[in-house]
Scaffold this motif. Structure first.
Motif, PDB file in Angstrom:
ATOM      1  N   ASN A 118       0.850  -1.185   0.000  1.00  0.00           N
ATOM      2  CA  ASN A 118       0.000   0.000   0.000  1.00  0.00           C
ATOM      3  C   ASN A 118       0.888   1.238   0.000  1.00  0.00           C
ATOM      4  OD1 ASN A 118      -2.440  -1.353  -0.029  1.00  0.00           O
ATOM      5  ND2 ASN A 118      -2.701  -1.292   2.193  1.00  0.00           N
ATOM      6  N   ILE A 119       0.662   2.132  -0.957  1.00  0.00           N
ATOM      7  CA  ILE A 119       1.412   3.367  -1.017  1.00  0.00           C
ATOM      8  C   ILE A 119       0.753   4.362  -0.085  1.00  0.00           C
ATOM      9  CG2 ILE A 119       2.414   5.118  -2.514  1.00  0.00           C
ATOM     10  CD1 ILE A 119       3.194   2.129  -3.085  1.00  0.00           C
ATOM     11  N   LEU A 120       1.471   4.767   0.936  1.00  0.00           N
ATOM     12  CA  LEU A 120       0.947   5.645   1.959  1.00  0.00           C
ATOM     13  C   LEU A 120       1.619   7.011   1.848  1.00  0.00           C
ATOM     14  CD1 LEU A 120       0.968   2.908   4.734  1.00  0.00           C
ATOM     15  CD2 LEU A 120      -0.998   3.673   3.392  1.00  0.00           C
ATOM     16  N   SER A 121       1.907   7.664   2.944  1.00  0.00           N
ATOM     17  CA  SER A 121       2.488   9.001   2.921  1.00  0.00           C
ATOM     18  C   SER A 121       2.961   9.347   4.317  1.00  0.00           C
ATOM     19  CB  SER A 121       1.437  10.020   2.461  1.00  0.00           C
ATOM     20  OG  SER A 121       1.855  11.338   2.726  1.00  0.00           O
ATOM     21  N   VAL A 131      -8.026  16.465   4.179  1.00  0.00           N
ATOM     22  CA  VAL A 131      -8.701  15.173   4.123  1.00  0.00           C
ATOM     23  C   VAL A 131      -7.756  14.120   3.561  1.00  0.00           C
ATOM     24  CG1 VAL A 131     -10.686  13.920   3.204  1.00  0.00           C
ATOM     25  CG2 VAL A 131     -10.929  16.308   3.861  1.00  0.00           C
ATOM     26  N   TYR A 132      -6.874  14.526   2.641  1.00  0.00           N
ATOM     27  CA  TYR A 132      -5.876  13.589   2.104  1.00  0.00           C
ATOM     28  C   TYR A 132      -5.077  12.955   3.242  1.00  0.00           C
ATOM     29  CZ  TYR A 132      -1.601  11.906  -0.123  1.00  0.00           C
ATOM     30  OH  TYR A 132      -0.541  11.130  -0.510  1.00  0.00           O
ATOM     31  N   ALA A 133      -4.556  13.792   4.155  1.00  0.00           N
ATOM     32  CA  ALA A 133      -3.758  13.264   5.262  1.00  0.00           C
ATOM     33  C   ALA A 133      -4.582  12.309   6.121  1.00  0.00           C
ATOM     34  CB  ALA A 133      -3.208  14.412   6.097  1.00  0.00           C
ATOM     35  N   ALA A 134      -5.831  12.678   6.387  1.00  0.00           N
ATOM     36  CA  ALA A 134      -6.699  11.812   7.189  1.00  0.00           C
ATOM     37  C   ALA A 134      -6.970  10.486   6.484  1.00  0.00           C
ATOM     38  CB  ALA A 134      -8.009  12.532   7.488  1.00  0.00           C
ATOM     39  N   SER A 135      -7.161  10.556   5.167  1.00  0.00           N
ATOM     40  CA  SER A 135      -7.438   9.323   4.415  1.00  0.00           C
ATOM     41  C   SER A 135      -6.226   8.403   4.400  1.00  0.00           C
ATOM     42  CB  SER A 135      -7.881   9.660   2.989  1.00  0.00           C
ATOM     43  OG  SER A 135      -6.807  10.168   2.206  1.00  0.00           O
ATOM     44  N   LYS A 136      -5.033   8.990   4.312  1.00  0.00           N
ATOM     45  CA  LYS A 136      -3.819   8.174   4.311  1.00  0.00           C
ATOM     46  C   LYS A 136      -3.539   7.604   5.706  1.00  0.00           C
ATOM     47  CE  LYS A 136      -2.338   8.164   0.041  1.00  0.00           C
ATOM     48  NZ  LYS A 136      -2.118   6.913  -0.724  1.00  0.00           N
ATOM     49  N   ALA A 137      -3.891   8.354   6.745  1.00  0.00           N
ATOM     50  CA  ALA A 137      -3.752   7.820   8.099  1.00  0.00           C
ATOM     51  C   ALA A 137      -4.662   6.603   8.285  1.00  0.00           C
ATOM     52  CB  ALA A 137      -4.081   8.902   9.125  1.00  0.00           C
ATOM     53  N   ALA A 138      -5.884   6.699   7.751  1.00  0.00           N
ATOM     54  CA  ALA A 138      -6.795   5.557   7.813  1.00  0.00           C
ATOM     55  C   ALA A 138      -6.251   4.381   7.016  1.00  0.00           C
ATOM     56  CB  ALA A 138      -8.170   5.962   7.294  1.00  0.00           C
ATOM     57  N   ALA A 139      -5.660   4.670   5.852  1.00  0.00           N
ATOM     58  CA  ALA A 139      -5.087   3.607   5.026  1.00  0.00           C
ATOM     59  C   ALA A 139      -3.890   2.958   5.711  1.00  0.00           C
ATOM     60  CB  ALA A 139      -4.684   4.166   3.669  1.00  0.00           C
ATOM     61  N   TRP A 140      -3.106   3.748   6.447  1.00  0.00           N
ATOM     62  CA  TRP A 140      -1.980   3.188   7.211  1.00  0.00           C
ATOM     63  C   TRP A 140      -2.491   2.204   8.261  1.00  0.00           C
ATOM     64  CZ3 TRP A 140      -0.138   4.963  12.367  1.00  0.00           C
ATOM     65  CH2 TRP A 140       1.054   4.338  12.749  1.00  0.00           C
ATOM     66  N   GLY A 154      -0.153 -16.446   4.144  1.00  0.00           N
ATOM     67  CA  GLY A 154       1.205 -16.285   3.626  1.00  0.00           C
ATOM     68  C   GLY A 154       1.432 -15.029   2.820  1.00  0.00           C
ATOM     69  N   THR A 155       0.530 -14.047   2.913  1.00  0.00           N
ATOM     70  CA  THR A 155       0.681 -12.809   2.170  1.00  0.00           C
ATOM     71  C   THR A 155       1.457 -11.793   2.996  1.00  0.00           C
ATOM     72  OG1 THR A 155      -1.379 -13.128   0.946  1.00  0.00           O
ATOM     73  CG2 THR A 155      -0.529 -10.874   1.083  1.00  0.00           C
ATOM     74  N   HIS A 156       2.523 -11.271   2.419  1.00  0.00           N
ATOM     75  CA  HIS A 156       3.315 -10.237   3.066  1.00  0.00           C
ATOM     76  C   HIS A 156       2.722  -8.871   2.736  1.00  0.00           C
ATOM     77  CE1 HIS A 156       6.805  -8.322   4.829  1.00  0.00           C
ATOM     78  NE2 HIS A 156       6.914  -7.559   3.756  1.00  0.00           N
ATOM     79  N   VAL A 157       2.513  -8.036   3.737  1.00  0.00           N
ATOM     80  CA  VAL A 157       1.924  -6.711   3.548  1.00  0.00           C
ATOM     81  C   VAL A 157       2.946  -5.653   3.941  1.00  0.00           C
ATOM     82  CG1 VAL A 157       0.079  -5.130   4.200  1.00  0.00           C
ATOM     83  CG2 VAL A 157      -0.406  -7.578   3.940  1.00  0.00           C
ATOM     84  N   MET A 158       3.212  -4.741   3.022  1.00  0.00           N
ATOM     85  CA  MET A 158       4.205  -3.696   3.249  1.00  0.00           C
ATOM     86  C   MET A 158       3.595  -2.324   3.000  1.00  0.00           C
ATOM     87  SD  MET A 158       7.921  -3.168   1.377  1.00  0.00           S
ATOM     88  CE  MET A 158       7.441  -1.928   0.157  1.00  0.00           C
ATOM     89  N   GLY A 159       3.971  -1.357   3.805  1.00  0.00           N
ATOM     90  CA  GLY A 159       3.574   0.027   3.592  1.00  0.00           C
ATOM     91  C   GLY A 159       4.758   0.844   3.112  1.00  0.00           C
ATOM     92  N   LEU A 160       4.527   1.685   2.122  1.00  0.00           N
ATOM     93  CA  LEU A 160       5.552   2.609   1.621  1.00  0.00           C
ATOM     94  C   LEU A 160       5.171   4.015   2.056  1.00  0.00           C
ATOM     95  CD1 LEU A 160       8.008   3.367  -0.199  1.00  0.00           C
ATOM     96  CD2 LEU A 160       6.381   3.547  -2.089  1.00  0.00           C
ATOM     97  N   LEU A 161       6.049   4.655   2.831  1.00  0.00           N
ATOM     98  CA  LEU A 161       5.774   5.995   3.336  1.00  0.00           C
ATOM     99  C   LEU A 161       6.856   6.956   2.873  1.00  0.00           C
ATOM    100  CD1 LEU A 161       5.066   3.822   5.946  1.00  0.00           C
ATOM    101  CD2 LEU A 161       3.788   5.885   6.513  1.00  0.00           C
ATOM    102  N   VAL A 162       6.433   8.104   2.380  1.00  0.00           N
ATOM    103  CA  VAL A 162       7.361   9.076   1.825  1.00  0.00           C
ATOM    104  C   VAL A 162       6.699  10.444   1.858  1.00  0.00           C
ATOM    105  CG1 VAL A 162       6.587   8.703  -0.552  1.00  0.00           C
ATOM    106  CG2 VAL A 162       8.916   9.533  -0.146  1.00  0.00           C
TER     107      VAL A 162
END
Length: 232
Positions: A118-121, A131-140, A154-162
């Protein structure tokens, strides 16, 4: 499979997947573009459309790596804006991301578990009144929940934050930005190493290192850093 594949980060995820030896890449977008490589299969997908997401899952049954990249960040976004605009942002950045993850989780399981990114921020940790920041916080938060929920299959879940990336989405911000190519290279390295999170720029790494402190210390520092970053 890469959502939001037409440009910016999405385009780099497609191109670097090919460079790293991918045999097929589904390049998903609302209006798919033409690609010069036969290994790229354009796929029509609007992630706010549940039927389109279900059709994409049928069309791409061999996916073993899902890059959940599609998102919106409208100019002028504010917590005090029209409620329908807030719904539109959350429908894409949170519900759309979760919708795609849910649709492709069984496919990842059937193909050996695979990886979901999941591409986060860095805005998930920044007190921006958008609202963008709030939506990304929810996605995190959802990303961390998906990691737990999909572990058994067996699924690996990774977050990308930048922070700020030099893409059309951030074009209206006159601030230092990170190259999409550099961000995506770090993401693929993180996937290869089994990282849970990739913090793709120094500002994001510094920000997370400060989260364990007292709120009374963190927020004054953060507000000062934001003012300096924005030249205020």
């Amino acid at each position: 499979m890469v959502t939001g594949a037409n440009g910016g980060l999405g385009e780099q995820f497609v191109l670097q997947a090919l460079e790293r030896g991918a045999s097929k890449v589904y390049a998903a977008a609302r209006k798919p573009r033409d690609w010069s490589d036969a290994r790229v299969e354009p796929l029509s997908l609007d992630i706010i459309d549940a039927d389109a997401v279900a059709q994409a899952a049928v069309a791409a049954p061999d996916v073993d790596l899902l890059i959940n990249n599609a998102a919106i960040a409208p100019t002028g976004d504010t917590l005090f804006g029209p409620e329908d605009e807030a719904h539109r942002i959350f429908e894409t950045n949170f519900f759309g991301t979760l919708r795609v993850a849910n649709a492709f989780a069984p496919i990842l399981a059937a193909n050996g578990g695979g990886t979901l990114v999941n591409i986060l921020s860095s805005s998930v940790w920044v007190s921006l009144p958008t609202v963008y920041a709030a939506s990304k916080a929810a996605a995190w938060s959802a990303t961390n929940g998906l990691r737990f929920a999909l572990e058994a299959q067996g699924t690996h879940v990774m977050g990308l934050l930048v922070g700020m990336i030099d893409t059309p989405m951030a074009a209206h911000f006159d601030v230092p930005k990170t190259s999409p190519a550099i961000v995506v290279a770090q993401a693929y390295d993180g996937i290869a190493s089994g990282a849970l999170e990739v913090l793709a720029d120094e500002q994001t790494r510094d920000l997370k290192s400060r989260l364990s402190g007292r709120a009374e210390d963190f927020y004054p520092w953060l507000h000062g850093a934001l003012r300096a970053f924005l030249g205020q």
